[in-house]
Design a protein around this motif. Structure first.
Motif, short mmCIF file in Angstrom:
data_model
loop_
_atom_site.label_atom_id
_atom_site.label_comp_id
_atom_site.label_asym_id
_atom_site.label_seq_id
_atom_site.Cartn_x
_atom_site.Cartn_y
_atom_site.Cartn_z
N PRO A 131 11.02 0.64 -8.90
CA PRO A 131 9.98 1.58 -9.30
C PRO A 131 9.82 1.53 -10.83
CG PRO A 131 11.58 2.63 -7.84
CD PRO A 131 12.15 1.30 -8.23
N ALA A 132 8.61 1.61 -11.31
CA ALA A 132 8.37 1.47 -12.76
C ALA A 132 9.21 2.46 -13.54
CB ALA A 132 6.89 1.69 -13.06
N GLY A 133 9.96 1.93 -14.51
CA GLY A 133 10.77 2.75 -15.39
C GLY A 133 12.09 3.23 -14.81
N ASN A 134 12.41 2.79 -13.59
CA ASN A 134 13.64 3.25 -12.92
C ASN A 134 14.45 2.05 -12.46
OD1 ASN A 134 15.66 4.39 -11.40
ND2 ASN A 134 14.30 5.40 -9.93
N ARG A 135 15.46 1.68 -13.23
CA ARG A 135 16.26 0.50 -12.90
C ARG A 135 17.49 0.86 -12.07
NH1 ARG A 135 14.17 -3.64 -16.22
NH2 ARG A 135 11.95 -3.05 -16.39
N THR B 55 5.92 -5.11 -16.13
CA THR B 55 6.32 -3.71 -16.11
C THR B 55 5.10 -2.85 -15.78
OG1 THR B 55 5.96 -3.51 -18.51
CG2 THR B 55 8.19 -4.03 -17.78
N ASN B 56 5.35 -1.84 -14.95
CA ASN B 56 4.33 -0.86 -14.59
C ASN B 56 3.12 -1.51 -13.90
OD1 ASN B 56 3.73 1.92 -14.51
ND2 ASN B 56 2.32 1.73 -16.25
N LEU B 57 3.39 -2.45 -13.02
CA LEU B 57 2.32 -3.14 -12.30
C LEU B 57 1.77 -2.22 -11.22
CD1 LEU B 57 0.80 -5.89 -12.06
CD2 LEU B 57 2.47 -6.49 -10.28
N PRO C 232 0.82 -1.22 0.00
CA PRO C 232 0.00 0.00 0.00
C PRO C 232 0.85 1.27 0.00
CG PRO C 232 0.00 -1.01 2.17
CD PRO C 232 0.69 -1.96 1.26
N GLY C 233 0.47 2.21 -0.85
CA GLY C 233 1.19 3.47 -0.93
C GLY C 233 2.42 3.43 -1.79
N THR C 234 2.75 2.27 -2.35
CA THR C 234 3.91 2.13 -3.22
C THR C 234 3.51 2.36 -4.67
OG1 THR C 234 4.99 0.59 -1.70
CG2 THR C 234 5.75 0.57 -3.98
N PHE C 235 4.33 3.10 -5.37
CA PHE C 235 4.10 3.43 -6.78
C PHE C 235 4.09 2.16 -7.64
CE2 PHE C 235 8.06 4.98 -4.85
CZ PHE C 235 8.84 3.86 -5.05
N ASN C 236 3.79 2.32 -8.92
CA ASN C 236 3.84 1.19 -9.85
C ASN C 236 5.24 0.60 -9.88
OD1 ASN C 236 1.25 2.04 -10.33
ND2 ASN C 236 1.51 2.34 -12.52
N ILE C 237 5.31 -0.70 -10.18
CA ILE C 237 6.59 -1.39 -10.09
C ILE C 237 6.88 -2.21 -11.34
CG2 ILE C 237 6.65 -1.51 -7.57
CD1 ILE C 237 5.49 -4.35 -7.74
N ASP C 238 8.17 -2.46 -11.56
CA ASP C 238 8.65 -3.42 -12.55
C ASP C 238 9.23 -4.62 -11.79
OD1 ASP C 238 8.04 -1.57 -14.52
OD2 ASP C 238 10.12 -0.89 -14.76
#
Length: 217
Positions: A69-73, A45-47, A29-35
């Protein structure tokens, strides 16, 4: 209704001993989209929070899982290994608040299901909510004293449309009302209890079909 535990060696009887299935759930909860990467290969990607991937087949064995974090490796949120036994089905959940985010593999046990019945279990994934009870609208208790990261055994129910009430354990303080959950016969379901009781996002349940309802081996 009654609890139904499983034989942990059941899945080793699969004719294809190499074959397993995995899906991922974003329940942090509260966590941005993820890869999500498995052995450095993208599997999602972008889950978004509360979303599941589809199940996908894999060979059994040990896998490295990385979550970004989505798009940030450049920023690794999770870097850990999990073991996938042969002939198994797993829902690998990303849980906890961002500051203590982690992976939580959840076995979808392979069981024969009596025709015309529903198998239902409860999975507590709300990191700031204490023990809870799950009741029907008529007061019948389905699950009691379920704590964070606890997974109940399946119980058998008649197929129907149910409303569930979630209470703080041992009290009459209802913290969530879940109306109109349609449970079909000869299927497995899990009630994933997610969100936060004191902050945003709020408490909520997800009730998907478990893969043991339909995946073949």
């Amino acid at each position: 209704m009654y609890e139904w535990s499983y034989n942990p060696n059941f899945f080793y009887n699969s004719m294809n001993r190499m074959h397993s299935y995995v899906r991922f759930l974003h329940a942090s909860p509260g966590t941005f989209n993820i890869d999500i990467l498995m052995n450095n290969k993208d599997v999602s990607t972008n889950l978004s929070y509360k979303d599941f991937t589809e199940y996908f087949p894999i060979y059994h064995g040990r896998y490295n899982i990385k979550v970004f974090p989505a798009g940030n490796r450049t920023k690794v949120l999770i870097d850990t290994d999990i073991n996938i036994p042969p002939g198994s089905i797993f829902t690998v959940s990303v849980i906890g608040k961002l500051e203590d985010i982690s992976l939580y593999p959840i076995l979808d046990p392979r069981l024969p299901i009596p025709m015309g019945k529903v198998c239902l279990r409860f999975i507590h994934l709300s990191p700031d909510t204490p023990l809870v009870d799950v009741r029907l609208s008529n007061g019948a208790v389905l699950f009691s004293n379920i704590g964070y990261k606890q997974i109940t055994n399946y119980i058998l129910l008649a197929p129907a449309t149910y409303s569930f009430d979630i209470y703080l354990a041992g009290t009459n303080k209802r913290i969530l009302y879940v109306p109109n959950a349609s449970l079909r016969p000869s299927k497995f379901y899990s009630i994933y209890f997610v969100g936060l009781s004191k902050q945003e996002p709020p408490l909520q349940v997800l009730i998907p079909l478990d893969g043991n309802s339909y995946l073949g081996f």
